[in-house]
Motif scaffolding. Structure first.
Motif, PDB file in Angstrom:
ATOM      1  N   PHE A 141      22.622 -12.398 -21.524  1.00 32.13           N
ATOM      2  CA  PHE A 141      22.107 -13.353 -20.557  1.00 32.13           C
ATOM      3  C   PHE A 141      21.323 -12.665 -19.449  1.00 32.13           C
ATOM      4  CE2 PHE A 141      26.087 -14.927 -22.380  1.00 32.13           C
ATOM      5  CZ  PHE A 141      25.555 -15.981 -23.112  1.00 32.13           C
ATOM      6  N   SER A 142      21.000 -11.401 -19.640  1.00 33.32           N
ATOM      7  CA  SER A 142      20.214 -10.663 -18.655  1.00 33.32           C
ATOM      8  C   SER A 142      18.740 -11.050 -18.795  1.00 33.32           C
ATOM      9  CB  SER A 142      20.402  -9.160 -18.846  1.00 33.32           C
ATOM     10  OG  SER A 142      19.851  -8.767 -20.091  1.00 33.32           O
ATOM     11  N   ALA A 143      17.881 -10.269 -18.214  1.00 35.29           N
ATOM     12  CA  ALA A 143      16.456 -10.569 -18.206  1.00 35.29           C
ATOM     13  C   ALA A 143      15.834 -10.558 -19.600  1.00 35.29           C
ATOM     14  CB  ALA A 143      15.738  -9.560 -17.311  1.00 35.29           C
ATOM     15  N   GLY A 144      16.519 -10.033 -20.573  1.00 34.26           N
ATOM     16  CA  GLY A 144      15.981  -9.986 -21.924  1.00 34.26           C
ATOM     17  C   GLY A 144      15.914  -8.562 -22.430  1.00 34.26           C
ATOM     18  N   PRO A 145      15.472  -8.396 -23.660  1.00 31.98           N
ATOM     19  CA  PRO A 145      15.425  -7.053 -24.234  1.00 31.98           C
ATOM     20  C   PRO A 145      14.356  -6.187 -23.581  1.00 31.98           C
ATOM     21  CG  PRO A 145      14.475  -8.662 -25.737  1.00 31.98           C
ATOM     22  CD  PRO A 145      15.052  -9.423 -24.592  1.00 31.98           C
ATOM     23  N   ALA A 146      14.574  -4.892 -23.622  1.00 30.79           N
ATOM     24  CA  ALA A 146      13.612  -3.947 -23.071  1.00 30.79           C
ATOM     25  C   ALA A 146      12.374  -3.900 -23.971  1.00 30.79           C
ATOM     26  CB  ALA A 146      14.240  -2.554 -22.970  1.00 30.79           C
ATOM     27  N   TRP A 147      11.236  -3.585 -23.394  1.00 30.52           N
ATOM     28  CA  TRP A 147       9.987  -3.520 -24.143  1.00 30.52           C
ATOM     29  C   TRP A 147      10.035  -2.373 -25.143  1.00 30.52           C
ATOM     30  CZ3 TRP A 147       6.350   0.173 -25.097  1.00 30.52           C
ATOM     31  CH2 TRP A 147       5.146  -0.269 -25.659  1.00 30.52           C
ATOM     32  N   SER A 148       9.484  -2.611 -26.313  1.00 34.56           N
ATOM     33  CA  SER A 148       9.321  -1.547 -27.320  1.00 34.56           C
ATOM     34  C   SER A 148       8.175  -1.927 -28.244  1.00 34.56           C
ATOM     35  CB  SER A 148      10.599  -1.354 -28.134  1.00 34.56           C
ATOM     36  OG  SER A 148      10.835  -2.469 -28.962  1.00 34.56           O
ATOM     37  N   ARG A 149       7.557  -0.924 -28.858  1.00 29.51           N
ATOM     38  CA  ARG A 149       6.466  -1.181 -29.805  1.00 29.51           C
ATOM     39  C   ARG A 149       6.956  -2.027 -30.972  1.00 29.51           C
ATOM     40  NH1 ARG A 149       1.853   1.909 -29.744  1.00 29.51           N
ATOM     41  NH2 ARG A 149       1.749   3.380 -28.030  1.00 29.51           N
ATOM     42  N   ALA A 150       8.111  -1.636 -31.518  1.00 26.26           N
ATOM     43  CA  ALA A 150       8.673  -2.383 -32.643  1.00 26.26           C
ATOM     44  C   ALA A 150       8.971  -3.821 -32.233  1.00 26.26           C
ATOM     45  CB  ALA A 150       9.941  -1.691 -33.150  1.00 26.26           C
ATOM     46  N   GLY A 151       9.432  -4.002 -31.010  1.00 31.94           N
ATOM     47  CA  GLY A 151       9.721  -5.349 -30.519  1.00 31.94           C
ATOM     48  C   GLY A 151       8.469  -6.207 -30.398  1.00 31.94           C
ATOM     49  N   VAL A 152       7.359  -5.611 -29.963  1.00 35.83           N
ATOM     50  CA  VAL A 152       6.096  -6.354 -29.854  1.00 35.83           C
ATOM     51  C   VAL A 152       5.634  -6.786 -31.243  1.00 35.83           C
ATOM     52  CG1 VAL A 152       3.651  -6.176 -29.228  1.00 35.83           C
ATOM     53  CG2 VAL A 152       5.384  -5.252 -27.700  1.00 35.83           C
ATOM     54  N   LEU A 153       5.700  -5.878 -32.208  1.00 34.97           N
ATOM     55  CA  LEU A 153       5.296  -6.224 -33.575  1.00 34.97           C
ATOM     56  C   LEU A 153       6.198  -7.308 -34.154  1.00 34.97           C
ATOM     57  CD1 LEU A 153       4.459  -2.650 -34.910  1.00 34.97           C
ATOM     58  CD2 LEU A 153       2.840  -4.503 -34.446  1.00 34.97           C
ATOM     59  N   ARG A 154       7.484  -7.230 -33.876  1.00 34.79           N
ATOM     60  CA  ARG A 154       8.415  -8.246 -34.370  1.00 34.79           C
ATOM     61  C   ARG A 154       8.161  -9.588 -33.687  1.00 34.79           C
ATOM     62  NH1 ARG A 154      13.401  -5.992 -33.194  1.00 34.79           N
ATOM     63  NH2 ARG A 154      12.915  -4.439 -34.752  1.00 34.79           N
ATOM     64  N   ARG A 155       7.948  -9.565 -32.371  1.00 32.50           N
ATOM     65  CA  ARG A 155       7.688 -10.806 -31.630  1.00 32.50           C
ATOM     66  C   ARG A 155       6.447 -11.514 -32.171  1.00 32.50           C
ATOM     67  NH1 ARG A 155       5.029 -10.052 -25.941  1.00 32.50           N
ATOM     68  NH2 ARG A 155       3.353  -9.551 -27.379  1.00 32.50           N
ATOM     69  N   ASP A 156       5.401 -10.754 -32.468  1.00 26.54           N
ATOM     70  CA  ASP A 156       4.140 -11.323 -32.938  1.00 26.54           C
ATOM     71  C   ASP A 156       4.078 -11.448 -34.459  1.00 26.54           C
ATOM     72  OD1 ASP A 156       3.477 -11.368 -30.288  1.00 26.54           O
ATOM     73  OD2 ASP A 156       2.125  -9.651 -30.373  1.00 26.54           O
ATOM     74  N   GLU A 157       5.207 -11.194 -35.120  1.00 29.15           N
ATOM     75  CA  GLU A 157       5.327 -11.311 -36.575  1.00 29.15           C
ATOM     76  C   GLU A 157       4.286 -10.487 -37.316  1.00 29.15           C
ATOM     77  OE1 GLU A 157       5.183 -15.513 -37.182  1.00 29.15           O
ATOM     78  OE2 GLU A 157       7.241 -15.801 -36.494  1.00 29.15           O
ATOM     79  N   ARG A 158       3.952  -9.324 -36.753  1.00 27.84           N
ATOM     80  CA  ARG A 158       2.978  -8.398 -37.347  1.00 27.84           C
ATOM     81  C   ARG A 158       1.649  -9.079 -37.668  1.00 27.84           C
ATOM     82  NH1 ARG A 158       3.882  -3.674 -38.183  1.00 27.84           N
ATOM     83  NH2 ARG A 158       5.690  -2.457 -38.649  1.00 27.84           N
ATOM     84  N   CYS A 159       1.258  -9.993 -36.803  1.00 33.65           N
ATOM     85  CA  CYS A 159       0.013 -10.743 -36.973  1.00 33.65           C
ATOM     86  C   CYS A 159      -0.929 -10.389 -35.818  1.00 33.65           C
ATOM     87  CB  CYS A 159       0.327 -12.236 -36.982  1.00 33.65           C
ATOM     88  SG  CYS A 159      -1.125 -13.257 -37.232  1.00 33.65           S
ATOM     89  N   CYS A 160      -2.152  -9.993 -36.131  1.00 33.43           N
ATOM     90  CA  CYS A 160      -3.123  -9.579 -35.110  1.00 33.43           C
ATOM     91  C   CYS A 160      -3.443 -10.739 -34.176  1.00 33.43           C
ATOM     92  CB  CYS A 160      -4.396  -9.074 -35.781  1.00 33.43           C
ATOM     93  SG  CYS A 160      -5.669  -8.550 -34.607  1.00 33.43           S
ATOM     94  N   ALA A 161      -3.414 -10.479 -32.883  1.00 34.49           N
ATOM     95  CA  ALA A 161      -3.678 -11.511 -31.877  1.00 34.49           C
ATOM     96  C   ALA A 161      -5.158 -11.834 -31.767  1.00 34.49           C
ATOM     97  CB  ALA A 161      -3.158 -11.058 -30.519  1.00 34.49           C
ATOM     98  N   TYR A 162      -6.032 -11.034 -32.386  1.00 35.36           N
ATOM     99  CA  TYR A 162      -7.473 -11.257 -32.279  1.00 35.36           C
ATOM    100  C   TYR A 162      -8.064 -11.894 -33.532  1.00 35.36           C
ATOM    101  CZ  TYR A 162      -6.786  -8.209 -28.306  1.00 35.36           C
ATOM    102  OH  TYR A 162      -6.327  -7.669 -27.140  1.00 35.36           O
ATOM    103  N   CYS A 163      -7.696 -11.375 -34.719  1.00 35.45           N
ATOM    104  CA  CYS A 163      -8.289 -11.909 -35.951  1.00 35.45           C
ATOM    105  C   CYS A 163      -7.292 -12.650 -36.829  1.00 35.45           C
ATOM    106  CB  CYS A 163      -8.932 -10.784 -36.749  1.00 35.45           C
ATOM    107  SG  CYS A 163      -7.775  -9.629 -37.506  1.00 35.45           S
ATOM    108  N   GLY A 164      -5.994 -12.498 -36.590  1.00 40.41           N
ATOM    109  CA  GLY A 164      -4.982 -13.169 -37.394  1.00 40.41           C
ATOM    110  C   GLY A 164      -4.550 -12.389 -38.625  1.00 40.41           C
ATOM    111  N   GLY A 165      -5.138 -11.225 -38.844  1.00 43.74           N
ATOM    112  CA  GLY A 165      -4.780 -10.404 -40.008  1.00 43.74           C
ATOM    113  C   GLY A 165      -3.488  -9.641 -39.772  1.00 43.74           C
ATOM    114  N   PRO A 166      -3.089  -8.817 -40.757  1.00 46.03           N
ATOM    115  CA  PRO A 166      -1.868  -8.029 -40.596  1.00 46.03           C
ATOM    116  C   PRO A 166      -2.043  -6.948 -39.523  1.00 46.03           C
ATOM    117  CG  PRO A 166      -2.889  -7.606 -42.739  1.00 46.03           C
ATOM    118  CD  PRO A 166      -3.691  -8.669 -42.076  1.00 46.03           C
ATOM    119  N   ALA A 167      -1.074  -6.853 -38.631  1.00 47.02           N
ATOM    120  CA  ALA A 167      -1.154  -5.911 -37.509  1.00 47.02           C
ATOM    121  C   ALA A 167      -0.253  -4.712 -37.748  1.00 47.02           C
ATOM    122  CB  ALA A 167      -0.754  -6.606 -36.218  1.00 47.02           C
ATOM    123  N   SER A 168      -0.740  -3.545 -37.351  1.00 46.60           N
ATOM    124  CA  SER A 168       0.062  -2.330 -37.466  1.00 46.60           C
ATOM    125  C   SER A 168       0.115  -1.553 -36.155  1.00 46.60           C
ATOM    126  CB  SER A 168      -0.505  -1.425 -38.565  1.00 46.60           C
ATOM    127  OG  SER A 168      -1.856  -1.118 -38.281  1.00 46.60           O
TER     128      SER A 168
END
Length: 147
Positions: free
Chosen positions: A63-90
């Motif tokens: 119930f704290s502020a949420g998980p700490a930032w991480s690269r893996a977390g960003v990719l998981r949050r965005d479902e490995r989908c590119c925010a610009y073209c919609g393709g697979p993100a790495s």
């Protein structure tokens, strides 16, 4: 079956552990079997699917502020989908580039494919003419754990 769900004494889900870890918890009498696989045993224990802790464990961190930032977390949050073209993100991209003071935060980073990341370069999305398909948000614990 490679993972066993561990639930708190009030049946709230906590995390997943290996079958071996679950059996060790049963041997130490820290947990008891809540749900098992039919007709399968490990020694004297039925093959667990879900184990319930004997004592309630306080989980203030959930119930704290949420998980700490991480690269893996960003990719998981965005479902490995590119925010610009919609393709697979790495890779991840900083919306406000780090060279301009952008930080590693949930709202300043997004998943991007290699091509879009290189094309955007050291510019903001507006300067590069590459609008974001979705606005980055701070994820909750369940959003990152459930995927």
């Amino acid at each position: 079956m490679d993972a066993v769900l561990v639930v708190n004494a009030d049946l709230g889900p906590l995390h997943r552990v290996t079958v071996q870890h679950a059996v060790r918890m049963l041997c130490r009498r820290v947990a008891e079997i809540h749900e098992a696989e039919p007709d399968r045993v490990i020694g004297v224990f039925p093959m667990p699917r879900v184990v319930r802790l004997v004592r309630y464990v306080v989980t203030r961190w959930r119930f704290s502020a949420g998980p700490a930032w991480s690269r893996a977390g960003v990719l998981r949050r965005d479902e490995r989908c590119c925010a610009y073209c919609g393709g697979p993100a790495s890779t991840i991209d900083h919306i406000l580039p780090r060279s301009r003071g952008g930080r590693n935060t949930w709202r300043n980073t997004t998943a991007a494919c290699y091509g879009c990341n290189q094309r955007k370069g050291d510019r903001t999305p507006a300067e590069a003419g590459m609008p974001l398909r979705r606005v980055p948000v701070n994820p909750g614990w369940t959003a990152l754990a459930g995927r």
